[in-house]
Scaffold this motif. Structure first.
Motif, short mmCIF file in Angstrom:
data_model
loop_
_atom_site.label_atom_id
_atom_site.label_comp_id
_atom_site.label_asym_id
_atom_site.label_seq_id
_atom_site.Cartn_x
_atom_site.Cartn_y
_atom_site.Cartn_z
N THR A 60 0.84 -1.21 0.00
CA THR A 60 0.00 0.00 0.00
C THR A 60 0.87 1.25 0.00
O THR A 60 0.62 2.20 -0.75
N ILE A 61 1.90 1.25 0.84
CA ILE A 61 2.82 2.39 0.87
C ILE A 61 3.47 2.58 -0.49
O ILE A 61 3.57 3.69 -1.00
N ALA A 62 3.89 1.49 -1.10
CA ALA A 62 4.55 1.56 -2.41
C ALA A 62 3.61 2.08 -3.49
O ALA A 62 4.07 2.69 -4.45
N SER A 63 2.34 1.83 -3.32
CA SER A 63 1.37 2.34 -4.32
C SER A 63 1.12 3.83 -4.16
O SER A 63 0.59 4.47 -5.07
N ILE A 64 1.49 4.38 -3.01
CA ILE A 64 1.25 5.81 -2.73
C ILE A 64 2.51 6.64 -2.91
O ILE A 64 2.47 7.74 -3.46
N LEU A 65 3.62 6.12 -2.43
CA LEU A 65 4.85 6.90 -2.32
C LEU A 65 5.95 6.29 -3.20
O LEU A 65 6.26 5.11 -3.05
N PRO A 66 6.55 7.07 -4.10
CA PRO A 66 7.69 6.54 -4.88
C PRO A 66 8.83 6.13 -3.95
O PRO A 66 8.98 6.70 -2.86
N TYR A 67 9.62 5.17 -4.39
CA TYR A 67 10.68 4.62 -3.53
C TYR A 67 11.67 5.68 -3.08
O TYR A 67 12.09 5.69 -1.92
N SER A 72 13.95 8.87 1.41
CA SER A 72 14.19 10.20 1.99
C SER A 72 13.45 10.35 3.32
O SER A 72 14.02 10.84 4.30
N ALA A 73 12.21 9.92 3.35
CA ALA A 73 11.42 10.06 4.58
C ALA A 73 11.99 9.19 5.70
O ALA A 73 12.07 9.63 6.86
N GLU A 74 12.40 7.96 5.37
CA GLU A 74 12.99 7.10 6.40
C GLU A 74 14.29 7.71 6.93
O GLU A 74 14.57 7.63 8.12
N ALA A 101 6.00 13.82 6.58
CA ALA A 101 4.53 13.79 6.59
C ALA A 101 3.98 12.92 5.47
O ALA A 101 2.98 12.23 5.64
N ASP A 102 4.65 12.94 4.31
CA ASP A 102 4.20 12.08 3.20
C ASP A 102 4.26 10.61 3.59
O ASP A 102 3.34 9.84 3.29
N LEU A 103 5.34 10.21 4.26
CA LEU A 103 5.44 8.82 4.69
C LEU A 103 4.40 8.51 5.76
O LEU A 103 3.77 7.44 5.73
N ARG A 104 4.20 9.41 6.69
CA ARG A 104 3.20 9.19 7.75
C ARG A 104 1.80 9.01 7.17
O ARG A 104 1.04 8.17 7.61
N ARG A 105 1.48 9.82 6.14
CA ARG A 105 0.16 9.68 5.51
C ARG A 105 0.04 8.33 4.80
O ARG A 105 -0.99 7.66 4.88
N ALA A 106 1.11 7.91 4.12
CA ALA A 106 1.08 6.62 3.44
C ALA A 106 0.96 5.47 4.45
O ALA A 106 0.23 4.51 4.22
N ALA A 108 -0.43 5.70 7.41
CA ALA A 108 -1.79 5.75 7.96
C ALA A 108 -2.77 5.07 7.01
O ALA A 108 -3.66 4.32 7.45
N GLU A 109 -2.62 5.33 5.73
CA GLU A 109 -3.48 4.68 4.74
C GLU A 109 -3.27 3.16 4.77
O GLU A 109 -4.24 2.39 4.73
N ALA A 110 -2.00 2.74 4.85
CA ALA A 110 -1.70 1.31 4.89
C ALA A 110 -2.29 0.66 6.14
O ALA A 110 -2.80 -0.46 6.08
N GLU A 111 -2.26 1.36 7.24
CA GLU A 111 -2.82 0.81 8.48
C GLU A 111 -4.33 0.64 8.36
O GLU A 111 -4.89 -0.36 8.82
N MET A 112 -4.97 1.61 7.73
CA MET A 112 -6.43 1.51 7.56
C MET A 112 -6.79 0.36 6.62
O MET A 112 -7.78 -0.34 6.85
N VAL A 113 -6.00 0.15 5.59
CA VAL A 113 -6.30 -0.87 4.59
C VAL A 113 -5.94 -2.27 5.09
O VAL A 113 -6.69 -3.22 4.87
#
Length: 115
Positions: A60-67, A72-74, A101-106, A108-113
């Motif tokens: 899910t994270i990979a579908s939202i955020l480019p590698y 960078s976020a990590e 914040a971009d990683l946190r949002r991704a 959060a989406e992954a946790e919901m899914v």
């Protein structure tokens, strides 16, 4: 005749490249996905169910955020762990905050899914 028309109609689809979403979801190296899943399972439990959920999470994270953005976020989040003046750049900069914040949002989406 009809068979030729059907073949001609679908032939370009066979040779079409991946869509933008497919490319984005597959730009994470297997090693990075495995590391994420191992870390996730260490935190959440070493069960078959967690393997499935953690794998879903990185997909899910990979579908939202480019590698590159994920890396960078990590990096920003890891640099925030330390103390001192060197970490101030990673804590206070609006650019660094946006990257994290971009990683946190991704996540959060992954946790919901997935969870």
């Amino acid at each position: 005749m009809h068979r030729r028309l059907v073949t001609a109609a679908f032939l370009p689809l066979l040779f079409a490249g991946p869509t933008a979403a497919e490319t984005l979801a597959n730009d994470y190296p297997t090693e990075a996905r495995a590391e994420y899943v191992f870390t996730c399972m260490t935190v959440n439990g070493q069960t078959q169910d967690m393997l499935r959920r953690c794998s879903c999470s990185i997909d899910t994270i990979a579908s939202i955020l480019p590698y590159d953005n994920f890396v960078s976020a990590e990096t920003v989040l890891r640099m925030r762990i330390g103390g001192g003046e060197r970490t101030a750049l990673f804590r206070g900069s609006p650019t660094m905050q946006a990257v994290a914040a971009d990683l946190r949002r991704a996540q959060a989406e992954a946790e919901m899914v997935c969870f």
